[in-house]
Every structure is written in structure tokens, then in C-alpha cells.
Design a protein around this motif. Structure first.
Motif, PDB file in Angstrom:
ATOM      1  N   VAL A 470     -14.654  -7.241   1.547  1.00  0.00           N
ATOM      2  CA  VAL A 470     -13.306  -6.742   1.748  1.00  0.00           C
ATOM      3  C   VAL A 470     -12.343  -7.902   1.582  1.00  0.00           C
ATOM      4  O   VAL A 470     -12.557  -8.984   2.129  1.00  0.00           O
ATOM      5  CB  VAL A 470     -13.139  -6.121   3.158  1.00  0.00           C
ATOM      6  CG1 VAL A 470     -11.673  -5.831   3.444  1.00  0.00           C
ATOM      7  CG2 VAL A 470     -13.941  -4.838   3.256  1.00  0.00           C
ATOM      8  N   GLN A 471     -11.283  -7.680   0.798  1.00  0.00           N
ATOM      9  CA  GLN A 471     -10.287  -8.722   0.572  1.00  0.00           C
ATOM     10  C   GLN A 471      -8.894  -8.185   0.867  1.00  0.00           C
ATOM     11  O   GLN A 471      -8.595  -7.020   0.599  1.00  0.00           O
ATOM     12  CB  GLN A 471     -10.342  -9.223  -0.874  1.00  0.00           C
ATOM     13  CG  GLN A 471     -11.599  -9.995  -1.227  1.00  0.00           C
ATOM     14  CD  GLN A 471     -11.627 -10.394  -2.684  1.00  0.00           C
ATOM     15  OE1 GLN A 471     -12.013  -9.619  -3.539  1.00  0.00           O
ATOM     16  NE2 GLN A 471     -11.193 -11.607  -2.966  1.00  0.00           N
ATOM     17  N   ARG A 472      -8.066  -9.047   1.403  1.00  0.00           N
ATOM     18  CA  ARG A 472      -6.675  -8.705   1.663  1.00  0.00           C
ATOM     19  C   ARG A 472      -5.908  -8.762   0.337  1.00  0.00           C
ATOM     20  O   ARG A 472      -5.997  -9.748  -0.393  1.00  0.00           O
ATOM     21  CB  ARG A 472      -6.094  -9.707   2.665  1.00  0.00           C
ATOM     22  CG  ARG A 472      -4.649  -9.463   3.066  1.00  0.00           C
ATOM     23  CD  ARG A 472      -4.161 -10.655   3.887  1.00  0.00           C
ATOM     24  NE  ARG A 472      -2.786 -10.509   4.309  1.00  0.00           N
ATOM     25  CZ  ARG A 472      -2.395 -10.177   5.520  1.00  0.00           C
ATOM     26  NH1 ARG A 472      -3.314  -9.963   6.436  1.00  0.00           N
ATOM     27  NH2 ARG A 472      -1.126 -10.066   5.830  1.00  0.00           N
ATOM     28  N   VAL A 473      -5.128  -7.724   0.033  1.00  0.00           N
ATOM     29  CA  VAL A 473      -4.399  -7.652  -1.235  1.00  0.00           C
ATOM     30  C   VAL A 473      -2.942  -8.043  -1.052  1.00  0.00           C
ATOM     31  O   VAL A 473      -2.447  -8.979  -1.664  1.00  0.00           O
ATOM     32  CB  VAL A 473      -4.508  -6.242  -1.844  1.00  0.00           C
ATOM     33  CG1 VAL A 473      -3.672  -6.130  -3.113  1.00  0.00           C
ATOM     34  CG2 VAL A 473      -5.962  -5.900  -2.141  1.00  0.00           C
ATOM     35  N   ARG A 474      -2.225  -7.345  -0.195  1.00  0.00           N
ATOM     36  CA  ARG A 474      -0.791  -7.609  -0.027  1.00  0.00           C
ATOM     37  C   ARG A 474      -0.292  -6.879   1.207  1.00  0.00           C
ATOM     38  O   ARG A 474      -0.967  -5.973   1.722  1.00  0.00           O
ATOM     39  CB  ARG A 474       0.022  -7.162  -1.249  1.00  0.00           C
ATOM     40  CG  ARG A 474       0.044  -5.652  -1.455  1.00  0.00           C
ATOM     41  CD  ARG A 474       0.603  -5.251  -2.807  1.00  0.00           C
ATOM     42  NE  ARG A 474       2.007  -5.530  -2.958  1.00  0.00           N
ATOM     43  CZ  ARG A 474       2.993  -4.636  -2.788  1.00  0.00           C
ATOM     44  NH1 ARG A 474       2.707  -3.403  -2.419  1.00  0.00           N
ATOM     45  NH2 ARG A 474       4.244  -4.968  -2.983  1.00  0.00           N
ATOM     46  N   GLU A 475       0.911  -7.253   1.646  1.00  0.00           N
ATOM     47  CA  GLU A 475       1.561  -6.580   2.755  1.00  0.00           C
ATOM     48  C   GLU A 475       2.555  -5.551   2.231  1.00  0.00           C
ATOM     49  O   GLU A 475       3.149  -5.722   1.167  1.00  0.00           O
ATOM     50  CB  GLU A 475       2.274  -7.587   3.651  1.00  0.00           C
ATOM     51  CG  GLU A 475       1.349  -8.455   4.466  1.00  0.00           C
ATOM     52  CD  GLU A 475       2.087  -9.255   5.525  1.00  0.00           C
ATOM     53  OE1 GLU A 475       3.265  -8.923   5.791  1.00  0.00           O
ATOM     54  OE2 GLU A 475       1.488 -10.195   6.085  1.00  0.00           O
ATOM     55  N   LEU A 476       2.728  -4.485   2.999  1.00  0.00           N
ATOM     56  CA  LEU A 476       3.758  -3.489   2.737  1.00  0.00           C
ATOM     57  C   LEU A 476       4.896  -3.709   3.717  1.00  0.00           C
ATOM     58  O   LEU A 476       4.686  -4.091   4.863  1.00  0.00           O
ATOM     59  CB  LEU A 476       3.201  -2.076   2.913  1.00  0.00           C
ATOM     60  CG  LEU A 476       2.019  -1.673   2.019  1.00  0.00           C
ATOM     61  CD1 LEU A 476       1.471  -0.322   2.467  1.00  0.00           C
ATOM     62  CD2 LEU A 476       2.439  -1.621   0.560  1.00  0.00           C
ATOM     63  N   ASP A 477       6.106  -3.473   3.262  1.00  0.00           N
ATOM     64  CA  ASP A 477       7.223  -3.519   4.191  1.00  0.00           C
ATOM     65  C   ASP A 477       7.058  -2.426   5.236  1.00  0.00           C
ATOM     66  O   ASP A 477       6.480  -1.363   4.956  1.00  0.00           O
ATOM     67  CB  ASP A 477       8.552  -3.325   3.449  1.00  0.00           C
ATOM     68  CG  ASP A 477       8.889  -4.516   2.559  1.00  0.00           C
ATOM     69  OD1 ASP A 477       8.399  -5.612   2.858  1.00  0.00           O
ATOM     70  OD2 ASP A 477       9.624  -4.333   1.575  1.00  0.00           O
ATOM     71  N   PRO A 478       7.539  -2.636   6.460  1.00  0.00           N
ATOM     72  CA  PRO A 478       7.401  -1.610   7.502  1.00  0.00           C
ATOM     73  C   PRO A 478       7.946  -0.263   7.040  1.00  0.00           C
ATOM     74  O   PRO A 478       9.042  -0.181   6.470  1.00  0.00           O
ATOM     75  CB  PRO A 478       8.230  -2.185   8.656  1.00  0.00           C
ATOM     76  CG  PRO A 478       8.183  -3.658   8.445  1.00  0.00           C
ATOM     77  CD  PRO A 478       8.204  -3.863   6.963  1.00  0.00           C
ATOM     78  N   GLY A 479       7.168   0.785   7.271  1.00  0.00           N
ATOM     79  CA  GLY A 479       7.593   2.129   6.897  1.00  0.00           C
ATOM     80  C   GLY A 479       7.324   2.502   5.457  1.00  0.00           C
ATOM     81  O   GLY A 479       7.500   3.653   5.064  1.00  0.00           O
TER      82      GLY A 479
END
Length: 773
Positions: A470-479
Motif C-alpha cells: 500500500v502506498q500513499r498517493v496524495r491528499e484531498l482538500d477537506p470535503g
């Protein structure tokens, strides 16, 4: 050799407790910090860029100044530890100040040139349990011939192991010439007033052929680094200053069999104090030192004495440190061993009342003790002897090999499924073989072209699973939500869209490309990914979007830069608004809504000519994303005039003739549809009176013209194939009680490493039907 490493710090030490079953530690050495707890603070947040840059200028050397000061008789004074870079040296010192003057003095120190951190490091303490045994079952379990002094791995000659503990009785006959240097401090008394440090050292380094026991690395050289403990070495130095000294004096590996609870919400002062520990660990791991510590004695046993069962502890939250749990002689986890997500692997530590670990004790004797304190030195010694055999190997390579080759198979089946075992049981020979360049016995990586690729969201973070990790891809803005995901034909690159951006991500080198997308938030709009398409005379791979008039906007797949626009052409009677649903068989699938003849249709659009000629008449608008079979032979479309009563149509991917179809079961609505081989599955939800989702409705399988329930638990589900290891097929499930692989995988990620899925999962379709477990 220095190495960059992203460290995460979860919080601050309050009272660190050593334990014969010490309470601590952590990590995964993969460039990020997969072992960091939810809510952990990254080292970037704890140490500023300037602090880290200053630490990077320090070069370890035994010539660096080190002058521990005597603790004053005035017990009201507080020990303020200071780490500063002086020339090329990291120098650790301690000042004793009045409690009400700590803040002012710390601020004054931090304003001085070269000061990295200043803070009050809490004491550590010991909690031991005695019980004798007459044999060394741990070496047998690690692969040595029973009762033989010969070991099936190198003896550690040429490597240096630092033991941060209560001190070492270097006069013990079984330690012989092991201790090559001690960090002395003013006012010290006996070299080991407690026995804990001597016991830990014997496990790692006891000499052979002297009538006693034998250590894991019987020729490793040892640095004796006594540290201040609660009730032991009261006037001794703190462990971060000891760690800095060990690095300066040539340690290849470090053992720390102690720890303590971390406050849930550290205050400003505690955060300042953490900077000292963070700086010391950063200095160690960026200079190729493998740092190992006990994982904690806060398991479910009623005999443990911790604030909380399986509590998070320090140094357990400092990634870069390998946290070690304990097993007893039968490979079961003892009741005391902490079971949390920070444990990286397990080693012999003894049972709750029997199967203790026999080792050296002050005065020339031997004692049997149990705890994660006893487990950790097995791993630290392994790291040291690997460095002795491979002097050029980086600390990263050694730490990763220890994790990669750890074996789950010997462990109790129930223990394997839970927290507290990490990657598995220590395999010294396997780790050594991997570092020396042999074929690692660890689970091989999955072939991305054959393995199912999956993506899911935990809170605001997108993760990908490639069949082996499992790899972290990116963050999403809240909501913001993930609206679409697809993969390149070779499955090496993930493409996606959220409410405001397109992105691509290549897992092999973790390359992330992002581009703004003004139309991505429009209801019902879905991008598509196509390979080998010619746009404005240029052939290539593209992501494409469509507006309601049929205008196609093309984006270069490599850069996500806009490459051009084209206009789709439809027959004269196709006058309704157009919505792109996705791609099937290299063509675009477009929904036509309404129009003068009030027709609802789906069209196949040839991207080369831009012409739409083949259609299928449906009822209503699209309700959930389409599903496409792995060979593009079938596409499933869910349509209706609302969620309640929607129907699924399974169409031929080449000519849109109907293959199968079925209405949604009563009182349910569709959540997602997907192909498992050539069979359509769906996750459903219980419908409220307004046709909104009320709760999960389970997993269903289309059998002919009706849906059959498979299981009531999954909220989200995807079948997986081509997985590395002995479990080639599984299911990735999001359930109300957590996220799981079922059946469990025998490699990575372990259940510890699988984030909690809050949206998804989505995945490439399997080529064959994966049975429900």
C-alpha cells in the motif's frame, strides 16, 4: 555516508519506562513512515527546515566534545538537555536550572548560533520480572542447531553495537572483551546497578567458548551507554544525549530497551522537549545507524502495569526506530507484549511466567527474564552483524531487509491476523542474504501488469495497492471527494480526478502530476483515459473530458497539459445533452439525455473520427459509474429516473447489444457495480424513504436476470488477483468493523498497515472470477 529519511513523530515522552519488557517502538524504513499512528506529526512539523539543515552539517566523530556534568545535590533543579552543532560536531550537554527558569533559558539557548534543540527529557524506569531457565531456546528458534555454539550466521566481527540502558558489568566472564568503550559521567557508581543492561548485552554479545551462554553476535563490539532512569542512574545523562554520543563514537546499530507513554495532546512545552529526542534520532538515522527498541509491555495481560492497554509510547512514535515485540518459545505472543500498529517485527522475549530468556547478570551470574526488552537485542545484534558482513550497506538497506524477510508462518494463526507481530518473526539469515545481494526469501513483488490495482481513500488521503504494498498517493482538500480512477494498460500509472483537479501517479517512482480541472466538479461528468489516440495530428495517450454539447477536451497523459479540443458528431436525431461515462474497448461511452424525441441512449464514440454511430436505448439517466470487464467485452450501465427502481444493463462492449439486465432488489439502491471476471457484482445500500442511502446493503452477484446476495457486511469491496506470495487471490473489503484483506495476505501489507477505508475501494477488473472467501 548520510541518507535522507522522512521521520514522523507522533508526540512527546512523558515518563519513559524501560521494562524487562520495555515499552516502545516503531517503524518502517521506506522513505515515508507507514508505521506512524493516525494523527502523528511528521518530523517536518517537529523539527524546522533550519534545524534539520543544521543537523545535516554534523559529522559523527569520537573527537567531538563530550563532558557530562555531575547532577547537583539540589533536587529542585531541572536537567535541561541541549543539542548544538559546533563546527562539524553534534555536541550534547546538560544544564541544571530552576524549574521556573526553564522556559526563559531554553529561549535564550535557541537564539544562540548552532543550537538545534533544548528541552527537558523525562526519566526512564525499569519494571523487571525474574525467572530462571537453563537453555537458550531463542537461538534454537532463530535457526541455530540446538545446544551448539556454532551459529548459522556471521559473528558480528567488525561491527559496533551501542547499548543504551542501565549500564554494563563489563567484568562478567561471558562478556570478556565485548565492551570497547563506556560513556562515563560524574557521580557514577556501579557500572550496572540494576542488571537490566548487562542482561540485554549478553543476549546480543555474550562470547562463546567460555562455559557460559552465547550471544546472537558473539564478536560484536559494544558501546556501554548508561542513561538516566527512574530509580536507576538518577544523576546519569538522558537517552537522547547518549544516542548522540553513540553515533559520534561509531555505532552501527543501537539498542534501546525502554519507553514510556505519550500524552494524547502534547502541550507546547512537551513539544519543545520532543525536539531533543527528534534531533537525536534524526542524527542517528541520517548517519546510517540502525536504531532498535523494545515495543512495549502493555499487552492485554492483567500483570502489566501501564496507563492503557497497548498504549502508544515513546520512542515508539519515532519512525526510523525498529519496534520489536516478543514471542515465547512456542511462537505465541505472550500476554505482556504490546499489540499495536507500531510493532515492526517480533523476536524471542519469553513468556508471562515461563520460557524466560537466560542471559548475563552482574557479578558473573545469569538470570532468566522476560519482556520486549529481551526481544529487542536479538534484532539489534542482527542489524550489527549484517553491517559487519556488509560494511557498505546503508542503514536503510539493513532495516528494510529485517522487515522484508521477517516471517509470519511460524507464528500462531490468530496472532498473525492481529496487531503486535508486524512483518513477522526475525529471520537473521534471510535478512543477511537480502543485503548481500542474494535472492531475498521475502515475498516477491507482484507484476503490475498481472496484479489487480486498487485505490481507496482514508479520510482525506488517497492510497493505492499494487498487489504487494500500500502506498500513499496524495491528499484531498477537506470535503473534496475522489470522483474517478483508471489505470494505464500496463497498470503502472494511476489516473484520477477529484472535484477540482486531474492527477496521475506512477507508483514505481512515486511521481505525482496534478492539473486544475474546472469541469471535474460538474454532476455526472466523468473523464476517460485512452491510449494510442490521434488528436490534432498527434498520436499519444490522453485523458479526455466532455461538456454537455459534445466538446471534447484532451489532456496529454504524461503532463496533463491541455493538448487540444475536438467536437463529437452524432446523428441528427441525437439532440439531447451529452455526458461522458467512460471508455470501453478504446471507444468512448457517451450518455444522451432527453431531446426532442425524449430518447435516453448510450453511444459508442470513435475517438479517431469523433463520430458516434452505435447506440443502445435505455430508461433514465446514469446513476452510478459504469463497470467494464477486463477484456472490454462487456460494459454495465445503471440507469433510472432516480436511485430507487434503477436497472442495470450489461451490454456487449463492441456493439452495445444487451447481454443481461436486472432491476435493483426491493428497498435497495445501487452503490457501485464492478466485474469479477465476466460476472457483474454490486455493493448496495438500504434506501431511505426519499431514496437516499440509509445504511450498507451488502455485496450482491448478478445471476442471469436477478441479483443474489453474497454477504451482508461489505460497505465497499473489490476482488484482487495476481497478488505476490502464496495468497494470489483475495478481496479488499471496507466494512463497518474495519478494512481487511480476505483471505489475509501473507506478505505486505499486514492488517496493521492497511488504512481504514472511508471511500472506495475501486480497482481494475479481474480477468477471472475470484471466489468469495
Amino acid at each position: 555516508m548520510k541518507r535522507p529519511l522522512l521521520l514522523g513523530i507522533a508526540a512527546v515522552v512523558v515518563v519513559i519506562v524501560v521494562a524487562v519488557v520495555a515499552i516502545v517502538l516503531v517503524t518502517r524504513d521506506d522513505g515515508e513512515s507507514p508505521g506512524t499512528a493516525d494523527g502523528g506529526v511528521s518530523l517536518t512539523d517537529v523539527l524546522s527546515e533550519d534545524q534539520r539543515a543544521l543537523l545535516d552539517t554534523a559529522v559523527p566523530s569520537p573527537d567531538c566534545p563530550d563532558e557530562p556534568v555531575a547532577a547537583p545535590d539540589d533536587e529542585s533543579l531541572v536537567a535541561l538537555d541541549v543539542l548544538r552543532v559546533d563546527g562539524d560536531c553534534l555536541v550534547a550537554t546538560t544544564e541544571y536550572v530552576a524549574a521556573d527558569e526553564v522556559d526563559a533559558r531554553r529561549e535564550a539557548l535557541l537564539s544562540e548560533d548552532g543550537v538545534v534543540a533544548a528541552g527537558v527529557v523525562p526519566d526512564v524506569s525499569i519494571d523487571e520480572e525474574d525467572d530462571r531457565r537453563d537453555d537458550q531456546w531463542p537461538l534454537d528458534r532463530l535457526g541455530a542447531e540446538e545446544d551448539s555454539p556454532d551459529l548459522p550466521w556471521p559473528d558480528g566481527d567488525g561491527a559496533v553495537l551501542a547499548v543504551l540502558d542501565t549500564g554494563i558489568d563489563e567484568t562478567h566472564p561471558d562478556l570478556g572483551d565485548a565492551v570497547i568503550e563506556r560513556r562515563h559521567y560524574p557521580g557514577e557508581g556501579e557500572h550496572d546497578p540494576d542488571g537490566h543492561g548487562t542482561h540485554v548485552t549478553g543476549i546480543a554479545a555474550a562470547r562463546r567458548d567460555n562455559g557460559g551462554i552465547i550471544g546472537v553476535a558473539p564478536r560484536v563490539s559494544v558501546l556501554d551507554v548508561p542513561v538516566r532512569l527512574k530509580d536507576v542512574n538518577d544523576n546519569g545523562p538522558s537517552w537522547p544525549t547518549g544516542l548522540a554520543w553513540a553515533v559520534n563514537h561509531g555505532a552501527d546499530a543501537v539498542n534501546m530497551s525502554f519507553g514510556g507513554p505519550i500524552p494524547a495532546n502534547p502541550d507546547v512545552e512537551e513539544a519543545h522537549n520532543l525536539e531533543v529526542a527528534a534531533a537525536a534520532v534524526y542524527f542517528a538515522v541520517t548517519n546510517d545507524v540502525v536504531v532498535v527498541a523494545s515495543g512495549g509491555n502493555c499487552g492485554p495481560s492483567p500483570l502489566t502495569d501501564c496507563d492503557e492497554t497497548n498504549q502508544q509510547q515513546n520512542p515508539a512514535s519515532l519512525p526510523g526506530v525498529i519496534a520489536v515485540g516478543a514471542v515465547q518459545e512456542d511462537f505465541d505472543l505472550p500476554g505482556y507484549s504490546t499489540r499495536n500498529e507500531f510493532i515492526a517485527l517480533v523476536a524471542p522475549g519469553g513468556g508471562d511466567a515461563i520460557n524466560t530468556v537466560v542471559s548475563t547478570y552482574p557479578g558473573g551470574g545469569y538470570e532468566g527474564l522476560s519482556g520486549t526488552s529481551q526481544a529487542a537485542p536479538h534484532v539489534a545484534a542482527a542489524a550489527a552483524l549484517i553491517r559487519g558482513s556488509a560494511p557498505e550497506a546503508s542503514g536503510d538497506d539493513i532495516a528494510q531487509a529485517l522487515l522484508d524477510t521477517a516471517d509470519l508462518d511460524p507464528l500462531d494463526e490468530e496472532d498473525r491476523l492481529g496487531l503486535g507481530v508486524g512483518h513477522g518473526f526475525l529471520d537473521i539469515r534471510g535478512a543477511l542474504e537480502q543485503v548481500l545481494g542474494g535472492e531475498p526469501p521475502a515475498t516477491p513483488s507482484a507484476d503490475p501488469a498481472e496484479a489487480t490495482q486498487a485505490v481507496f481513500v482514508e479520510d482525506d488521503v488517497v492510497f493505492a495497492f499494487d498487489g504487494s504494498s500500500v502506498q500513499r498517493v496524495r491528499e484531498l482538500d477537506p470535503g473534496v471527494r475522489l470522483r474517478w480512477a483508471d489505470w494505464s494498460a500496463d497498470r503502472s500509472t494511476l489516473f484520477g480526478a477529484d472535484d477540482g483537479e486531474l492527477f496521475s501517479w506512477t507508483g514505481a517512482d512515486e511521481t505525482l502530476v496534478e492539473a486544475p480541472c474546472s469541469w471535474c466538479s460538474d454532476d455526472g461528468v466523468t473523464p476517460a483515459y485512452l491510449e494510442g489516440v490521434t488528436v490534432d495530428g498527434e498520436a499519444g495517450d490522453f485523458v479526455v473530458g466532455m461538456d454537455y454539447s459534445g466538446l471534447l477536451t484532451w489532456y496529454d497523459a504524461a503532463t496533463l497539459d491541455e493538448a487540444g479540443t475536438t467536437t463529437a458528431t452524432f446523428p441528427p436525431d441525437a439532440v439531447g445533452s451529452k455526458t461522458l461515462l467512460g471508455a470501453v474497448g478504446g471507444q468512448l461511452l457517451v450518455h444522451e439525455s432527453g431531446g426532442a424525441q425524449a430518447l435516453e441512449r448510450v453511444w459508442l464514440l470513435d475517438p479517431a473520427s469523433g463520430a458516434a454511430e452505435i447506440s443502445y436505448e435505455i430508461g433514465g439517466i446514469n446513476q452510478v459509474p459504469i463497470a467494464v470487464a477486463a477484456d472490454d467485452s462487456r460494459v454495465a450501465v445503471v440507469t433510472g429516473y432516480g436511485a430507487c427502481g434503477a436497472e442495470v444493463s450489461v451490454l456487449d462492449g463492441g456493439d452495445l447489444t444487451e447481454v443481461a439486465g436486472a432491476p435493483v432488489p426491493e428497498e435497495l439502491i445501487y452503490d457501485e457495480v464492478f466485474f469479477n471476471g465476466d460476472v457483474l457484482y454490486a455493493t448496495m445500500e438500504v434506501a431511505a424513504s426519499d431514496c437516499s442511502a440509509l445504511q450498507s446493503g451488502g455485496l450482491w452477484r448478478l445471476d442471469g436476470d436477478q441479483w443474489v446476495e453474497v454477504n451482508e457486511l461489505p460497505i465497499g469491496a473489490r476482488p484482487l488477483e495476481g497478488i505476490a506470495g502464496s495468497v494470489p487471490q483475495s478481496w479488499l473489503l471496507a466494512r463497518s468493523d474495519g478494512s481487511v484483506f480476505d483471505p489475509p495476505l501473507d506478505g505486505t501489507p499486514s492488517p496493521v498497515e492497511l488504512p481504514a477505508i472511508t471511500d472506495g475501494p475501486w480497482a481494475t477488473p479481474t480477468r477471472t472470477e475470484v471466489p468469495w472467501p
